[in-house]
Write an enzyme that holds these catalytic residues in place. Structure first.
Site, PDB file in Angstrom:
ATOM      1  N   SER A 109     -69.446  45.061  36.307  1.00 43.17           N
ATOM      2  CA  SER A 109     -70.080  44.815  37.581  1.00 43.17           C
ATOM      3  C   SER A 109     -71.725  45.033  37.515  1.00 43.17           C
ATOM      4  O   SER A 109     -72.257  46.049  36.746  1.00 43.17           O
ATOM      5  CB  SER A 109     -69.714  45.601  38.778  1.00 43.17           C
TER       6      SER A 109
HETATM    7  N1  SAM Z   1     -64.883  48.473  36.660  1.00 45.21           N
HETATM    8  C1  SAM Z   1     -65.088  47.880  35.341  1.00 45.21           C
HETATM    9  C2  SAM Z   1     -66.510  48.257  34.732  1.00 45.21           C
HETATM   10  O1  SAM Z   1     -66.872  49.305  34.986  1.00 45.21           O
HETATM   11  O2  SAM Z   1     -66.354  47.704  33.625  1.00 45.21           O
HETATM   12  C3  SAM Z   1     -65.350  46.381  35.837  1.00 45.21           C
HETATM   13  C4  SAM Z   1     -64.056  45.847  36.326  1.00 45.21           C
HETATM   14  S1  SAM Z   1     -63.880  44.038  36.291  1.00 45.21           S
HETATM   15  C5  SAM Z   1     -65.127  43.492  37.540  1.00 45.21           C
HETATM   16  C6  SAM Z   1     -62.405  43.881  36.924  1.00 45.21           C
HETATM   17  C7  SAM Z   1     -61.022  44.336  36.201  1.00 45.21           C
HETATM   18  O3  SAM Z   1     -60.155  44.370  36.720  1.00 45.21           O
HETATM   19  C8  SAM Z   1     -60.894  43.648  34.898  1.00 45.21           C
HETATM   20  O4  SAM Z   1     -61.045  44.150  33.703  1.00 45.21           O
HETATM   21  C9  SAM Z   1     -59.598  43.056  35.149  1.00 45.21           C
HETATM   22  O5  SAM Z   1     -58.728  42.938  33.975  1.00 45.21           O
HETATM   23  C10 SAM Z   1     -59.090  44.004  36.005  1.00 45.21           C
HETATM   24  N2  SAM Z   1     -57.663  43.917  36.673  1.00 45.21           N
HETATM   25  C11 SAM Z   1     -57.530  42.695  37.461  1.00 45.21           C
HETATM   26  N3  SAM Z   1     -56.418  42.756  38.077  1.00 45.21           N
HETATM   27  C12 SAM Z   1     -55.878  44.173  37.671  1.00 45.21           C
HETATM   28  C13 SAM Z   1     -54.903  45.104  38.351  1.00 45.21           C
HETATM   29  N4  SAM Z   1     -53.760  44.213  39.128  1.00 45.21           N
HETATM   30  N5  SAM Z   1     -54.734  46.195  37.773  1.00 45.21           N
HETATM   31  C14 SAM Z   1     -55.760  46.852  36.910  1.00 45.21           C
HETATM   32  N6  SAM Z   1     -56.694  46.029  36.612  1.00 45.21           N
HETATM   33  C15 SAM Z   1     -56.742  44.661  36.907  1.00 45.21           C
END
Ligand code: SAM
Length: 206
Positions: free
Chosen positions: A54
């Site tokens: 993000s």
């Molecule tokens: N917080 C992260 C960082 O600091 O790099 C960025 C997060 S990214 C915008 C969103 C993440 O959520 C992705 O890696 C995706 O695979 C994960 N994601 C999506 N659905 C999910 C779920 N149900 N449980 C866990 N992770 C999930």
């Protein structure tokens, strides 16, 4: 650091603990080699598998919304690169972070370990239903967009705990904060944002 003033202070981030954590955590260690020159730019960046780290401002705003003082247990949903988990680890006692893509979780675990974060546990699973084994949490931060606030996450909040999550359709969401007060859940809706989808039992279908 000019980017802290230009991107965070100028947009209203005031919590000095959050600003200090954003200064300390080396964001360039969490992005791909090809985009290291853009690590401190005012934007989200690709981290592989179609996912993103993000924008710094969004990390700071969501972190500030949790109002951490240092003694909390926090659940971070959507580990991605592990950057948000590192920021939370600077500000809370214990961080549990959960990612549905095993490759991203493995890479984040190695990165956090090599940077010396000992108070973060990286799990693989569907974080849309939280992680009940370690509940309750004083703070829950979801870095992926959900069609609604997952009931499981609300019920895994400690009394007085805060949940911050982007809620809305895939192309535009609003940051939503839920505060638990006993059996009551007080919800407030804040600024617009765009996140990748939360895919899971209480998020979007695959
Ligand atoms: N917080 C992260 C960082 O600091 O790099 C960025 C997060 S990214 C915008 C969103 C993440 O959520 C992705 O890696 C995706 O695979 C994960 N994601 C999506 N659905 C999910 C779920 N149900 N449980 C866990 N992770 C999930």
């Amino acid at each position: 650091m000019a980017w802290i003033d230009d991107q965070l202070v100028a947009r209203g981030i005031r919590d000095t603990r959050v600003l200090d954590a954003m200064r300390r955590v080396p964001r360039h260690e969490f992005v791909e080699h090809e985009t290291q020159g853009l690590a401190y730019a005012d934007r989200a960046l690709p981290i592989g598998d179609g996912q993103t780290i993000s924008q710094p401002y969004m990390v700071a705003a969501m972190t500030e919304a949790l109002r951490l003082h240092g003694r909390e247990r926090v659940l971070d949903v959507g580990t991605g690169s592990g950057y948000q988990a590192a920021i939370l680890a600077e500000l809370a006692r214990e961080v549990v972070t959960i990612e549905r893509r095993p490759e991203l979780a493995d890479a984040a675990r190695k990165r956090l370990d090599s940077l010396g974060y000992r108070n973060v546990r990286v799990l693989v699973g569907d974080g849309s239903v939280g992680y009940v084994d370690d509940a309750p949490y004083d703070g829950i931060l979801v870095a992926a967009a959900s069609p609604r606030v997952p009931e499981s996450l609300k019920h895994q909040l400690a009394d007085g705990g805060r949940l911050v999550i982007p809620v809305g359709p895939p192309d535009q969401q609003r940051l939503t904060i839920v505060c638990r007060d006993g059996d009551r859940f007080v919800e407030s809706v804040h600024e617009g944002c765009v996140f990748v989808p939360l895919v899971g039992a209480e998020g979007w279908p695959e």
